[in-house]
Design a protein around this motif. Structure first.
Motif, mmCIF file in Angstrom:
data_model
loop_
_atom_site.group_PDB
_atom_site.id
_atom_site.type_symbol
_atom_site.label_atom_id
_atom_site.label_comp_id
_atom_site.label_asym_id
_atom_site.label_seq_id
_atom_site.Cartn_x
_atom_site.Cartn_y
_atom_site.Cartn_z
ATOM 1 N N PHE A 68 41.578 29.874 -27.452
ATOM 2 C CA PHE A 68 41.647 31.331 -27.403
ATOM 3 C C PHE A 68 40.456 31.886 -28.158
ATOM 4 O O PHE A 68 40.267 31.589 -29.337
ATOM 5 C CB PHE A 68 42.957 31.832 -28.023
ATOM 6 C CG PHE A 68 43.119 33.330 -27.968
ATOM 7 C CD1 PHE A 68 43.463 33.967 -26.784
ATOM 8 C CD2 PHE A 68 42.906 34.103 -29.101
ATOM 9 C CE1 PHE A 68 43.598 35.337 -26.732
ATOM 10 C CE2 PHE A 68 43.037 35.481 -29.057
ATOM 11 C CZ PHE A 68 43.388 36.101 -27.855
ATOM 12 N N ARG A 69 39.617 32.636 -27.452
ATOM 13 C CA ARG A 69 38.384 33.199 -28.024
ATOM 14 C C ARG A 69 37.514 32.103 -28.638
ATOM 15 O O ARG A 69 36.905 32.261 -29.690
ATOM 16 C CB ARG A 69 38.696 34.286 -29.047
ATOM 17 C CG ARG A 69 39.571 35.391 -28.499
ATOM 18 C CD ARG A 69 39.794 36.514 -29.491
ATOM 19 N NE ARG A 69 38.617 37.385 -29.548
ATOM 20 C CZ ARG A 69 38.513 38.453 -30.353
ATOM 21 N NH1 ARG A 69 39.518 38.773 -31.147
ATOM 22 N NH2 ARG A 69 37.432 39.192 -30.345
ATOM 23 N N ASP A 111 40.285 28.944 -16.863
ATOM 24 C CA ASP A 111 39.606 29.844 -17.786
ATOM 25 C C ASP A 111 39.597 31.263 -17.239
ATOM 26 O O ASP A 111 39.606 31.474 -16.027
ATOM 27 C CB ASP A 111 38.166 29.383 -18.049
ATOM 28 C CG ASP A 111 37.317 29.403 -16.791
ATOM 29 O OD1 ASP A 111 36.640 30.417 -16.554
ATOM 30 O OD2 ASP A 111 37.340 28.409 -16.036
ATOM 31 N N ILE A 129 44.131 23.943 -25.513
ATOM 32 C CA ILE A 129 44.071 25.364 -25.167
ATOM 33 C C ILE A 129 43.183 26.060 -26.194
ATOM 34 O O ILE A 129 43.307 25.826 -27.402
ATOM 35 C CB ILE A 129 45.476 25.997 -25.151
ATOM 36 C CG1 ILE A 129 46.331 25.352 -24.050
ATOM 37 C CG2 ILE A 129 45.391 27.516 -24.933
ATOM 38 C CD1 ILE A 129 47.776 25.808 -24.053
ATOM 39 N N ILE A 131 48.666 38.265 -25.865
ATOM 40 C CA ILE A 131 48.937 37.711 -24.536
ATOM 41 C C ILE A 131 50.334 38.133 -24.092
ATOM 42 O O ILE A 131 51.311 37.903 -24.798
ATOM 43 C CB ILE A 131 48.841 36.175 -24.543
ATOM 44 C CG1 ILE A 131 47.437 35.724 -24.957
ATOM 45 C CG2 ILE A 131 49.195 35.602 -23.165
ATOM 46 C CD1 ILE A 131 47.301 34.222 -25.138
ATOM 47 N N ALA A 160 51.881 33.651 -28.987
ATOM 48 C CA ALA A 160 50.971 34.166 -27.958
ATOM 49 C C ALA A 160 50.967 35.692 -27.954
ATOM 50 O O ALA A 160 49.915 36.324 -27.809
ATOM 51 C CB ALA A 160 51.377 33.628 -26.588
ATOM 52 N N LEU A 173 40.483 32.939 -22.824
ATOM 53 C CA LEU A 173 41.575 31.965 -22.756
ATOM 54 C C LEU A 173 41.143 30.822 -21.857
ATOM 55 O O LEU A 173 40.684 31.051 -20.730
ATOM 56 C CB LEU A 173 42.846 32.617 -22.215
ATOM 57 C CG LEU A 173 44.122 31.760 -22.215
ATOM 58 C CD1 LEU A 173 44.515 31.362 -23.630
ATOM 59 C CD2 LEU A 173 45.266 32.529 -21.557
ATOM 60 N N GLN A 174 41.273 29.610 -22.352
ATOM 61 C CA GLN A 174 40.786 28.453 -21.605
ATOM 62 C C GLN A 174 41.722 27.263 -21.796
ATOM 63 O O GLN A 174 42.247 27.047 -22.890
ATOM 64 C CB GLN A 174 39.379 28.085 -22.075
ATOM 65 C CG GLN A 174 38.731 26.947 -21.310
ATOM 66 C CD GLN A 174 37.315 26.683 -21.793
ATOM 67 O OE1 GLN A 174 36.974 26.940 -22.942
ATOM 68 N NE2 GLN A 174 36.480 26.160 -20.915
ATOM 69 N N ARG A 219 44.940 41.528 -25.074
ATOM 70 C CA ARG A 219 43.836 40.627 -24.751
ATOM 71 C C ARG A 219 43.961 40.009 -23.360
ATOM 72 O O ARG A 219 42.994 39.959 -22.619
ATOM 73 C CB ARG A 219 43.768 39.502 -25.796
ATOM 74 C CG ARG A 219 43.461 39.963 -27.202
ATOM 75 C CD ARG A 219 42.046 40.464 -27.338
ATOM 76 N NE ARG A 219 41.732 40.820 -28.719
ATOM 77 C CZ ARG A 219 40.553 41.315 -29.102
ATOM 78 N NH1 ARG A 219 39.598 41.486 -28.224
ATOM 79 N NH2 ARG A 219 40.336 41.628 -30.364
ATOM 80 N N VAL A 220 45.177 39.526 -23.036
ATOM 81 C CA VAL A 220 45.385 38.825 -21.770
ATOM 82 C C VAL A 220 46.720 39.262 -21.166
ATOM 83 O O VAL A 220 47.738 39.311 -21.863
ATOM 84 C CB VAL A 220 45.398 37.290 -21.948
ATOM 85 C CG1 VAL A 220 45.574 36.594 -20.599
ATOM 86 C CG2 VAL A 220 44.118 36.811 -22.641
ATOM 87 N N LEU A 229 50.171 28.118 -21.308
ATOM 88 C CA LEU A 229 49.195 29.043 -21.873
ATOM 89 C C LEU A 229 49.844 30.110 -22.744
ATOM 90 O O LEU A 229 49.174 30.701 -23.604
ATOM 91 C CB LEU A 229 48.406 29.728 -20.753
ATOM 92 C CG LEU A 229 47.445 28.842 -19.946
ATOM 93 C CD1 LEU A 229 46.859 29.625 -18.784
ATOM 94 C CD2 LEU A 229 46.329 28.303 -20.838
ATOM 95 N N SER A 230 51.129 30.372 -22.534
ATOM 96 C CA SER A 230 51.806 31.448 -23.259
ATOM 97 C C SER A 230 52.812 30.941 -24.284
ATOM 98 O O SER A 230 53.647 31.707 -24.767
ATOM 99 C CB SER A 230 52.505 32.382 -22.270
ATOM 100 O OG SER A 230 53.434 31.662 -21.472
#
Length: 254
Positions: free
Chosen positions: A63-64, A26, A61, A81, A76, A5-6, A167-168, A50-51
């Protein structure tokens, strides 16, 4: 290694207040990243972005490694997430089991499931296991959570997120309402989640807790990431100095 996640250059204003001002962030799989900053630094705004809980004025944003746009929290959640917010986001009139499975209820097998009957026994067992693994003290599995203490509600919210995170896992002040024993259980559980290969974002004002569990620590100030530190090679004084701007900060991969 590509972060799972970045965020790149996230910006968001509320009227004349600029909550995020080109913020970067990140986190990698199997890593605990501490996200710290003074009040108003932009931490909560960043995790909402992010969510899928907040639209952005600018920024990207990933993801992977692929650019994503979460239209809402459900998007998300579908990619794995999970978030525990400071307000916990529990339904106070529902019991702990119902809160853990809210929106993810398990239907009974066969015709009863098709008729809308839920497998309450299965959900109760899984919820109890989640609370036990976390070491959370839940007074009753059938009482509404609105009647429970702040510490019990906190434990329920954390157990729910840990049960569903694939994942997160993002935790916003997860130990704020907890006692010493419960806090220790949560910190140990965070490490276990990390050891399963799940990325953990840990937001806290407790610098000792951050230093205890985090592999890396990223500092926000005035809506920007101003520093990144290896968790095992920094001090409380250095972190506070970066948060307040009293010390020169360093930003880069740990």
């Amino acid at each position: 290694m590509t972060p799972i996640l970045q965020a790149r250059g996230l910006s968001r204003s509320f009227g004349h207040v600029r909550a995020l001002d080109g913020a970067d962030f990140d986190v990698h799989e199997g890593e605990i990243v501490g996200l710290i900053g003074d009040n108003g630094a932009g931490k909560s705004t960043l995790i909402k972005a992010l969510s899928g809980n907040l639209d952005l004025d600018d920024g990207e944003i990933y993801f992977r490694g692929e650019r994503v746009r979460f239209a809402g929290p459900r998007d998300a959640e579908e990619v794995g997430i999970e978030v525990v917010y400071q307000d916990l986001a529990l339904a106070p009139h529902l019991n702990p089991v119902q809160n853990v499975f809210l929106g993810r209820e398990i239907a009974r097998k066969g015709i009863l499931g098709h008729l809308g009957f839920m497998d309450e026994k299965e959900m109760r067992g899984r919820a109890a296991q989640s609370f036990a693994e976390l070491g959370a003290t839940v007074r009753s599995l059938s009482a509404p959570v609105g009647s429970m203490s702040g510490g019990q509600r906190q434990g329920i919210a954390i157990a729910r997120a840990m049960a569903w995170a694939k994942r997160v896992l993002i935790l916003d002040e997860p130990t704020a309402a907890l006692g010493v024993v419960q806090t220790k259980n949560v910190l140990e559980s965070i490490k276990r989640v990390r050891d399963k290969g799940i990325a953990v974002v840990f937001i806290s004002h407790s610098m000792p807790h951050v230093l205890e569990v985090c592999d890396r620590i990223q500092v926000l100030r005035l809506g920007k990431r101003v520093a990144t530190y290896p968790g095992h090679q920094t001090t409380v004084e250095e972190l506070v100095g970066a948060m307040t701007g009293a010390l020169d900060a360093r930003d880069g991969a740990a």
